[in-house]
Enzyme design. Sequence first.
Site, PDB file in Angstrom:
ATOM      1  N   HIS A  46       0.836  -1.209   0.000  1.00 58.27           N
ATOM      2  CA  HIS A  46       0.000   0.000   0.000  1.00 58.27           C
ATOM      3  C   HIS A  46       0.872   1.260   0.000  1.00 58.27           C
ATOM      4  CE1 HIS A  46      -3.618   2.350   0.780  1.00 58.27           C
ATOM      5  NE2 HIS A  46      -2.987   2.955   1.771  1.00 58.27           N
ATOM      6  N   GLU A  68      -2.070  -5.641  -4.504  1.00 58.51           N
ATOM      7  CA  GLU A  68      -2.726  -5.231  -3.262  1.00 58.51           C
ATOM      8  C   GLU A  68      -4.163  -5.765  -3.205  1.00 58.51           C
ATOM      9  OE1 GLU A  68      -2.644  -0.964  -1.079  1.00 58.51           O
ATOM     10  OE2 GLU A  68      -3.749  -1.047  -2.955  1.00 58.51           O
ATOM     11  N   ASN A 421      26.320 -22.891  -5.809  1.00 59.08           N
ATOM     12  CA  ASN A 421      27.143 -24.099  -5.882  1.00 59.08           C
ATOM     13  C   ASN A 421      26.685 -25.130  -4.855  1.00 59.08           C
ATOM     14  OD1 ASN A 421      29.830 -25.321  -6.924  1.00 59.08           O
ATOM     15  ND2 ASN A 421      30.009 -25.457  -4.711  1.00 59.08           N
TER      16      ASN A 421
END
Length: 686
Positions: A46, A68, A421
């Site tokens: 918001h 929202e 990795n």
Amino acid sequence: MELNQYLEMFIEESKEHLQACSDNLLELEKNPNDLAIVNEIFRSAHTLKGMSATMGYEDLADLTHKMENVLDAIRNEKIQVNAEILDVVFESVDHLEEMVMNIADGGDGKKDVSATVEKLKRIESGEAIQQAATPATTAAAEVAASTAVLDSALQLHYDDFEKTVILQSTEQGFNAFEIAVTLTDSCLLKAARVYMVFDILEKNGDVVKSSPTVDKLEEEQFDQDFKVALITQTDADELRSKIMKVSEVEKVSITQISNDLFVQSAVVATEEFVESVTEETALVPKAEVKKEEAQKSTSAKHAASKTIRVSIERLDILMNLFEELVIDRGRLQSIATEVNHSELNETVERMSRTMGDLQNIVLTMRMIPIETVFNRFPKMVRTLSRDLNKKINLEVIGAETELDRTVIDEIGDPLVHLIRNSVDHGIESPEIRRANGKPEEGNVTLRAYHSGNYVFIEIEDDGAGINRERVLKKAISKGIVTKESALSMSDKQINELILASGFSTAEVISDISGRGVGLDVVKTTIESLGGNISIESTEGAGSIFSIQLPLTLSIISVMLVEIEQETYAIPLSSIIETSIIKNSDILNAHNQKVIDFRGKVVPLIFLDEIFDVPRTDNNPDEYHSVVIVRKGDKLAGLVVDTFIGQQEIVLKSLGDYLSNIFAISGATILGNGKVALIVDCNALMK
């Protein structure tokens, strides 16, 4: 209102809100029924939407508004959280981050996110994100999706000329359509499909506009959706039928453009913009708004009284000025020693104490919690685990540990490489882990802590560990080691072979963990920061990559030494101790002069030979001054003429013209005004 002055603040606060969204989404994934977490995400979204609208970034505000709406439906228990919904919200946050980074790089923050917006709309309306594909309903679903008419508002933006052309055409009996085409997710040759669609459209009418533009469509700079405005005499059903015959076209939506829709589209756009700029209290219960405003007001007062934002450039200027003071302090101390005046000595001592306190404050101001780097990894590991079909839990410990901003800027990429990795090569698939009697979920721990003047960062996993035989075989085949030297190597030395240049055990090069480049880039970056990396691994049980980094790079403690009339500085962080040896203590081994240092054979490095220091006296001394230095497990003795003493110095770069000087990492200005070169011990011990 001039908004450019607020741009930097907007970018920083947007990053903070998006990071909060990411962190809370990860928590929501673990606790899908906790609406308090949803409220936190909603507040961040918001605020971000209001800021974006105020700054004029409409695309950013619009996407946040759609996200929202979904969050509001979740917190009002109209929608139940599931993995599919979270994936779309995560996807929205990723797009928002890209938009903000684009703005930070000087862009306009625009991005084609129509596919994500469509998914958010589906979630909000309670529809399935992907259409079901059962044999009985596939044909009906295709027709329903394909013939869908967008009767709410137009999605393309038209200038006055384009509007005039379209309206005049409709008055003359032509059809004006806005056509939205969606390609399948698996479509590989998107540009080819676009060409085929445009070929059909141009044979049936005139294309007025497209989004993205034709250039971007040809370069495949779009997701799966594109939109076209067309003037034609063909009806909508026939057009839809022709376009759907193009393979890998998933959906075709057609809107008939009319004067009414032009007006409606303008009204909707205006309402959305006004709604974005206002506080939108309709979406938040009044009691909650008042409570939230009160909390914001209180927290704002506290924040204003305790912290202020200072640009990094100002801190850099302050650091440079303080470095000059450190040089002048050394000069004053040197003069006071020569003059030996009691009041001058007392004043210099008091000034040194004050400058010591000031130095601590200045260095602390540059320290940043390492969580600014660590924060990006939970979401990254979540994405990687899904891509690799693995179950991985990331635990972050010590994110509050502080490190110099210069180091923070450089350490992010090496950590990304090491974590990728561990996730790709370290953690096994659930099937293999189950077969080996391990839990299906693998664990990766990212840990940071202080120890002395260093920060240690560790990446630990409980995966397969390092296969020593495979590593040795690869290293011998690459010519990194010989078969003879391999026989005498310790386990730790074998583990660290994976850090050698060009080394990779990957059978298949992938985008996940390095594309076969290996970890030598990680090692080089860490050593350039004055740190080092070590590896411990137990096959079948896991590995630990440990990185040691200095707290700061600007002001360091050194041992000053002299060779003939030249002064050199050796960083204290590399020194174990100093020693005086006799000529008779020097032995020869494999054409290398060595000494026996506490039961270890330590090679000697004569700095006058390394730096070509001319000798005025060719008669060798009976005694030698030696500085014992360390790099990981390796030791070496640096032979010098005399020790001058310990001192704090300011590290200065040699500049671009002298960037390739062997074994010299920089220079400093001493109290007597002379320049001393700083020895790079790591380079001498390769």
